[in-house]
Design an enzyme around this catalytic site. Structure first.
Site, PDB file in Angstrom:
ATOM      1  N   LEU A 139      -1.693   4.252  11.272  1.00  0.00           N
ATOM      2  CA  LEU A 139      -1.883   5.544  10.380  1.00  0.00           C
ATOM      3  C   LEU A 139      -0.728   6.423  10.265  1.00  0.00           C
ATOM      4  CD1 LEU A 139      -5.294   6.757  12.353  1.00  0.00           C
ATOM      5  CD2 LEU A 139      -4.992   5.256  10.274  1.00  0.00           C
ATOM      6  N   HIS A 150      -3.135   8.666   5.408  1.00  0.00           N
ATOM      7  CA  HIS A 150      -4.423   8.585   6.132  1.00  0.00           C
ATOM      8  C   HIS A 150      -4.641   9.895   6.769  1.00  0.00           C
ATOM      9  CE1 HIS A 150      -2.802   4.132   6.936  1.00  0.00           C
ATOM     10  NE2 HIS A 150      -3.880   4.125   6.231  1.00  0.00           N
ATOM     11  N   ASP A 181      -4.031   3.213  -3.786  1.00  0.00           N
ATOM     12  CA  ASP A 181      -4.364   2.010  -4.125  1.00  0.00           C
ATOM     13  C   ASP A 181      -5.442   2.360  -5.008  1.00  0.00           C
ATOM     14  OD1 ASP A 181      -3.434   0.454  -1.856  1.00  0.00           O
ATOM     15  OD2 ASP A 181      -4.437   1.934  -0.545  1.00  0.00           O
ATOM     16  N   GLN A 201      -8.026  -0.269  -6.031  1.00  0.00           N
ATOM     17  CA  GLN A 201      -9.066  -0.441  -4.802  1.00  0.00           C
ATOM     18  C   GLN A 201     -10.117   0.724  -5.169  1.00  0.00           C
ATOM     19  OE1 GLN A 201      -8.381  -1.323  -0.667  1.00  0.00           O
ATOM     20  NE2 GLN A 201      -8.364   0.946  -0.447  1.00  0.00           N
ATOM     21  N   SER A 255       1.338   1.653   5.487  1.00  0.00           N
ATOM     22  CA  SER A 255       1.762   1.100   6.653  1.00  0.00           C
ATOM     23  C   SER A 255       2.869  -0.044   6.464  1.00  0.00           C
ATOM     24  CB  SER A 255       0.456   0.461   7.248  1.00  0.00           C
ATOM     25  OG  SER A 255      -0.529   1.590   7.341  1.00  0.00           O
ATOM     26  N   ARG A 256       2.935  -0.780   5.473  1.00  0.00           N
ATOM     27  CA  ARG A 256       3.700  -1.728   5.233  1.00  0.00           C
ATOM     28  C   ARG A 256       5.258  -1.184   5.002  1.00  0.00           C
ATOM     29  NH1 ARG A 256      -0.606  -4.235   2.062  1.00  0.00           N
ATOM     30  NH2 ARG A 256      -1.000  -5.952   3.403  1.00  0.00           N
TER      31      ARG A 256
HETATM   32  O1  PAF Z   1      -6.972   0.753   2.059  1.00  0.00           O
HETATM   33  C1  PAF Z   1      -7.137  -0.011   3.058  1.00  0.00           C
HETATM   34  O2  PAF Z   1      -6.515   0.443   4.315  1.00  0.00           O
HETATM   35  C2  PAF Z   1      -8.226  -1.111   3.250  1.00  0.00           C
HETATM   36  O3  PAF Z   1      -8.147  -1.680   2.183  1.00  0.00           O
HETATM   37  C3  PAF Z   1      -9.677  -0.788   3.405  1.00  0.00           C
HETATM   38  C4  PAF Z   1     -10.279  -0.032   2.571  1.00  0.00           C
HETATM   39  C5  PAF Z   1      -9.658  -0.069   4.934  1.00  0.00           C
HETATM   40  C6  PAF Z   1     -10.690  -2.058   3.606  1.00  0.00           C
HETATM   41  O4  PAF Z   1     -10.458  -2.712   4.430  1.00  0.00           O
END
Ligand code: PAF
Length: 278
Positions: A30, A34, A147, A150, A183-184
């Site tokens: 984290l 986050h 993201d 996403q 995190s990367r």
């Molecule tokens: O964004 C992320 O960390 C991941 O794609 C998630 C939403 C936790 C799903 O594994």
């Protein structure tokens, strides 16, 4: 703070906690990005839940699953300090039981951009997020704009399958120098970190072109590519200028537009984006 590892235990324990209930789904390791979601989740809800699960099904065969950074102890300390009530941290064998054979396939919005470059990625994300929403049953669920696609995929999933959560998207958190937190970033050497700033610089360039009145998508992409390609350790996967709702590529920025990119810095794949004209 209670840490729960099984679906059955989570279902039992969760009943004792007051509503509303907010969830921050994470893959751990984290950072402040986050934690900004966790803080908002804490503020908005009587019960704050975070999940930590490095989801194998969203990684491609040549991707970084085995080296993905992990720090369960550090993560739990951070979540505790933010006042989280419950952490759901299942093992892979708990989430994907023997014989597991269901995949959620979100359509058009998931096939573009990241979907094109990371085949199967959004099927993995959609499947695990569907499971998390079904297990945790949150009123509110929190994701970061970093993201961007996403977020759109999960909104589609949540609406189409009536999962019943309010999907809340919060701004990208950046280092003081502009690098979007991820995190990367842990994989980046100091030299790579400097090179990675080219992503942010190219977004700033797009913003300034836009404010000068540039609306031609190809012209904007060309200028961004020139900046990115002047960085020797950067390999551009894509730069996209797309409708911020449908992700259809735009000739002209005549509506809210998502400017996004995926760039490899050495072996580290980074993404970033900005919305213009919203
Ligand atoms: O964004 C992320 O960390 C991941 O794609 C998630 C939403 C936790 C799903 O594994």
């Amino acid at each position: 703070m209670k840490v729960i590892q099984t679906v059955a235990d989570f279902r039992l324990v969760q009943r004792e906690y007051p509503r509303s209930l907010g969830l921050v789904p994470t893959m751990g390791y984290l950072h402040e990005g986050h934690l900004s979601l966790v803080r908002r989740c804490r503020e908005d809800n009587a019960t704050a839940v975070a999940s930590i699960f490095v989801n194998p099904t969203q990684f491609g065969p040549s991707e970084d699953l085995s080296t993905y950074p992990r720090d369960m102890e550090g993560d739990l300390a951070k979540l505790e300090a933010e006042g989280v009530d419950l952490v759901f941290a299942p093992d892979v064998s708990e989430m994907y039981q023997e014989g597991f054979d269901t995949t959620i396939d979100v359509g058009d919005i998931a096939r573009r951009l990241e979907g094109e470059h990371r085949p199967g990625h959004f099927q993995g994300v959609a499947t695990v997020v569907c499971k998390l929403l079904t297990i945790v049953r949150p009123d509110n669920v929190y994701f970061g704009q970093k993201d961007a696609q996403q977020c759109l995929v999960i909104k589609r999933l949540n609406a189409d399958l009536d999962l019943g959560a309010e999907v809340i998207v919060l701004p990208t958190v950046r280092d003081p120098d502009g690098l979007a937190m991820s995190s990367r970033n842990a994989y980046l050497s100091d030299g790579d970190h400097e090179a990675a700033l080219s992503l942010y610089r190219s977004l700033r360039l797009a913003e300034s072109l836009y404010s000068e009145g540039v609306r031609d998508g190809d012209a904007m992409r060309r200028e961004m590519l020139a900046l990115l390609e002047s960085e020797p350790s950067a390999t551009v996967e894509y730069v996209s200028i797309a409708d911020a709702v449908t992700l259809v590529e735009l000739k002209s920025l005549d509506r809210p537009s998502l400017i996004s990119m995926a760039v490899r810095i050495g072996r580290v794949r980074l993404i970033d984006n900005v919305v213009l004209g919203a």
